[in-house]
Design a protein around this motif. Structure first.
Motif, PDB file in Angstrom:
ATOM      1  N   VAL A 167     -34.651  79.532 -22.592  1.00 39.06           N
ATOM      2  CA  VAL A 167     -35.158  78.199 -22.247  1.00 39.06           C
ATOM      3  C   VAL A 167     -35.275  77.359 -23.510  1.00 39.06           C
ATOM      4  O   VAL A 167     -35.924  77.761 -24.482  1.00 39.06           O
ATOM      5  CB  VAL A 167     -36.531  78.276 -21.535  1.00 39.06           C
ATOM      6  N   ASP A 168     -34.650  76.200 -23.467  1.00 38.47           N
ATOM      7  CA  ASP A 168     -34.713  75.246 -24.579  1.00 38.47           C
ATOM      8  C   ASP A 168     -35.846  74.261 -24.293  1.00 38.47           C
ATOM      9  O   ASP A 168     -35.719  73.386 -23.427  1.00 38.47           O
ATOM     10  CB  ASP A 168     -33.355  74.536 -24.674  1.00 38.47           C
ATOM     11  N   GLU A 169     -36.956  74.426 -25.012  1.00 43.80           N
ATOM     12  CA  GLU A 169     -38.136  73.572 -24.799  1.00 43.80           C
ATOM     13  C   GLU A 169     -38.359  72.643 -25.997  1.00 43.80           C
ATOM     14  O   GLU A 169     -39.490  72.261 -26.305  1.00 43.80           O
ATOM     15  CB  GLU A 169     -39.377  74.442 -24.523  1.00 43.80           C
ATOM     16  N   ILE A 170     -37.277  72.254 -26.664  1.00 40.90           N
ATOM     17  CA  ILE A 170     -37.409  71.483 -27.905  1.00 40.90           C
ATOM     18  C   ILE A 170     -38.114  70.146 -27.694  1.00 40.90           C
ATOM     19  O   ILE A 170     -38.789  69.645 -28.594  1.00 40.90           O
ATOM     20  CB  ILE A 170     -36.022  71.295 -28.568  1.00 40.90           C
ATOM     21  N   HIS A 171     -37.973  69.551 -26.494  1.00 42.41           N
ATOM     22  CA  HIS A 171     -38.583  68.235 -26.275  1.00 42.41           C
ATOM     23  C   HIS A 171     -40.026  68.315 -25.766  1.00 42.41           C
ATOM     24  O   HIS A 171     -40.646  67.277 -25.513  1.00 42.41           O
ATOM     25  CB  HIS A 171     -37.719  67.411 -25.302  1.00 42.41           C
ATOM     26  N   ALA A 172     -40.571  69.540 -25.620  1.00 39.79           N
ATOM     27  CA  ALA A 172     -41.899  69.683 -25.014  1.00 39.79           C
ATOM     28  C   ALA A 172     -43.021  68.952 -25.757  1.00 39.79           C
ATOM     29  O   ALA A 172     -43.925  68.410 -25.121  1.00 39.79           O
ATOM     30  CB  ALA A 172     -42.243  71.168 -24.860  1.00 39.79           C
ATOM     31  N   ALA A 192     -40.193  71.587 -34.380  1.00 35.24           N
ATOM     32  CA  ALA A 192     -40.857  70.320 -34.706  1.00 35.24           C
ATOM     33  C   ALA A 192     -39.822  69.221 -34.914  1.00 35.24           C
ATOM     34  O   ALA A 192     -40.175  68.079 -35.179  1.00 35.24           O
ATOM     35  CB  ALA A 192     -41.706  70.490 -35.972  1.00 35.24           C
ATOM     36  N   SER A 193     -38.542  69.565 -34.801  1.00 39.21           N
ATOM     37  CA  SER A 193     -37.499  68.623 -35.224  1.00 39.21           C
ATOM     38  C   SER A 193     -37.412  67.385 -34.345  1.00 39.21           C
ATOM     39  O   SER A 193     -37.172  66.294 -34.850  1.00 39.21           O
ATOM     40  CB  SER A 193     -36.143  69.326 -35.311  1.00 39.21           C
ATOM     41  N   LYS A 194     -37.594  67.540 -33.023  1.00 37.86           N
ATOM     42  CA  LYS A 194     -37.545  66.354 -32.153  1.00 37.86           C
ATOM     43  C   LYS A 194     -38.894  65.630 -32.191  1.00 37.86           C
ATOM     44  O   LYS A 194     -38.958  64.432 -32.394  1.00 37.86           O
ATOM     45  CB  LYS A 194     -37.238  66.722 -30.696  1.00 37.86           C
TER      46      LYS A 194
HETATM   47  C1  LIG Z   1     -32.040  69.950 -25.711  1.00 35.81           C
HETATM   48  C2  LIG Z   1     -31.768  70.030 -27.181  1.00 35.81           C
HETATM   49  N1  LIG Z   1     -31.620  71.236 -27.758  1.00 35.81           N
HETATM   50  C3  LIG Z   1     -31.358  71.371 -29.074  1.00 35.81           C
HETATM   51  C4  LIG Z   1     -31.239  70.258 -29.888  1.00 35.81           C
HETATM   52  C5  LIG Z   1     -30.906  70.469 -31.350  1.00 35.81           C
HETATM   53  O1  LIG Z   1     -32.036  70.367 -32.110  1.00 35.81           O
HETATM   54  P1  LIG Z   1     -32.183  70.976 -33.571  1.00 35.81           P
HETATM   55  O2  LIG Z   1     -30.825  70.969 -34.186  1.00 35.81           O
HETATM   56  O3  LIG Z   1     -33.093  70.034 -34.263  1.00 35.81           O
HETATM   57  O4  LIG Z   1     -32.755  72.318 -33.447  1.00 35.81           O
HETATM   58  C6  LIG Z   1     -31.384  68.985 -29.334  1.00 35.81           C
HETATM   59  C7  LIG Z   1     -31.224  67.786 -30.165  1.00 35.81           C
HETATM   60  O5  LIG Z   1     -31.194  66.679 -29.711  1.00 35.81           O
HETATM   61  C8  LIG Z   1     -31.663  68.872 -27.950  1.00 35.81           C
HETATM   62  O6  LIG Z   1     -31.824  67.680 -27.367  1.00 35.81           O
END
Ligand SMILES: Cc1ncc(COP(=O)(O)O)c(C=O)c1O
Length: 383
Positions: A197-202, A231-233
């Motif tokens: 699960v990609d929760e990067i935007h949480a 923390a990147s987003k």
């Molecule tokens: C859903 C999703 N996953 C992964 C990433 C990549 O992020 P990062 O390279 O900062 O880990 C992004 C970037 O926009 C994203 O929107």
């Protein structure tokens, strides 16, 4: 705008040399890649300055990242991950590609839900896996839902080895409910398919919505899942190269621990992420408030200047998925916006064939630049 976000002056932004600011010529307003225009949080700058002053530029050590992420998750997301099972990774897609390669055979299918973040397609293909599409269902009113029957059919396709779920979803900004996530866990368990699960935007969930971390779903398949965050987003620091992978159990943790050498984060990114998660929460709140205000402003701007463009307010993050099919700009409206309006959006078809006639606009900026982006889009439509 809150003063801690800066003023997004174009003069200053054009001094940036990142992908967003150097891909197009200077007369193009960039609103495509998911970088926000706000000034970085002071706490993050301080942490990096302190590391530079100490000459702390070596190979990464996770340090306090596990604790910092666990504290943030407990305070903001209602989730208590085990800090020992929190791993620093270079970025989310690298972590996902490594775990997919660990869990599946070359040539295996990976199920995704288009329209979805473009690297889900090409990074997994580069990793030698096949994309199996389980498209989201799209309503007439612009709503999107996880389609569990379609998902189940995809999971049953021959050779499927993993399911990669995006929550909150990019580009739709949907957050999936606990009921939906429980159903996903149950289906994947029944079909024997592991879940990532990609929760990067949480961290960027907007007021009125609630993110449900997959590991808080009460199901063995959820506990076995590997979850990705960063923390990147939330704090706009993708160039610092530090993502987070969270294993639900020690067995999944072992997959990540074994691949430590393929998953080296930047040490500066670790410092920045700890500072963000612990100390830069007021900055995050200011960014969320501005993006929330921008979601409302965008609805008004589109109604005034681009009637025919349809958009549903996202529940999370700073990306707006705009239905341009009534505007007569063809399959790739972003190409027309760029050519005729000098504003760069992300191309809808990059998110899958379901994205034909759509474009994604980045609204992580000032109200003034958002208004300018829509003005340029309207110029493109006016021809
Ligand atoms: C859903 C999703 N996953 C992964 C990433 C990549 O992020 P990062 O390279 O900062 O880990 C992004 C970037 O926009 C994203 O929107």
């Amino acid at each position: 705008m809150d003063a801690i976000l800066g003023d997004c002056s174009l003069e200053n932004l054009r001094k940036r040399t990142s992908h967003k600011w150097r891909t197009h010529p200077a007369d193009v307003l960039p609103a495509f890649v998911a970088e926000m225009d706000f000034d970085p949080a002071e706490q993050i700058k301080d942490a990096i300055r302190a590391a530079l002053n100490a000459g702390d530029l070596g190979y990464p050590h996770k340090g306090e990242l596990g604790d910092a992420f666990a504290e943030f998750a407990a305070d903001r997301l209602g989730w208590s991950p085990n800090p020992d099972l929190v791993f620093a990774i270079p970025d989310v897609m690298t972590g996902i590609a490594e775990v997919v390669q660990a869990l599946t055979e070359p040539g295996a299918g990976v199920v995704i839900n288009p329209p979805v973040y473009a690297p889900f397609f090409f990074r997994l293909e580069l990793a030698g896996r096949r994309i199996v599409e389980a498209p989201l269902s799209a309503g007439q009113d612009g709503s999107y839902e996880l389609d569990l029957e379609t998902l189940d059919r995809a999971l049953l396709r021959p050779g499927v080895g993993a399911y990669l779920l995006c929550n909150p979803h990019n580009p739709l900004g949907r957050v999936w409910s606990r009921e939906q996530l429980s159903a996903v866990a149950e289906l994947c368990d029944r079909r024997g398919v592991p879940v990532l699960v990609d929760e990067i935007h949480a961290p960027l969930v907007l007021p009125g919505a609630q993110h449900v971390p997959f590991h808080t779903v009460d199901h063995p398949a959820a506990r076995r899942a590997v979850v990705f965050s960063s923390a990147s987003k939330g704090w706009n620091i993708p160039g610092l190269k530090c993502g987070i992978a969270v294993a639900g159990d020690p067995e999944a943790g072992e997959i990540l621990a074994l691949r430590w050498d393929a998953l080296l984060a930047s040490h500066l990114g670790v410092h920045a992420s700890v500072a963000a998660l612990r100390n830069a929460r007021p900055w995050l709140d200011a960014a969320i408030a501005q993006v929330d205000a921008n979601t409302k402003l965008l609805a008004k701007l589109l109604a005034d200047r681009l009637p025919g463009a349809a958009y549903r307010r996202p529940e999370a993050s700073f990306l707006a998925w705009i239905d341009c099919r009534e505007l007569g700009l063809g399959d790739d409206p972003a190409a027309e916006f760029l050519a005729r309006g000098r504003v760069a959006l992300s191309a809808g078809p990059d998110f899958g064939s379901q994205g034909r006639g759509f474009a994604r606009l980045n609204i992580g900026t000032s109200p003034e630049l958002l208004a300018e982006a829509v003005r340029r889009m309207s110029v493109a439509v006016a021809g």
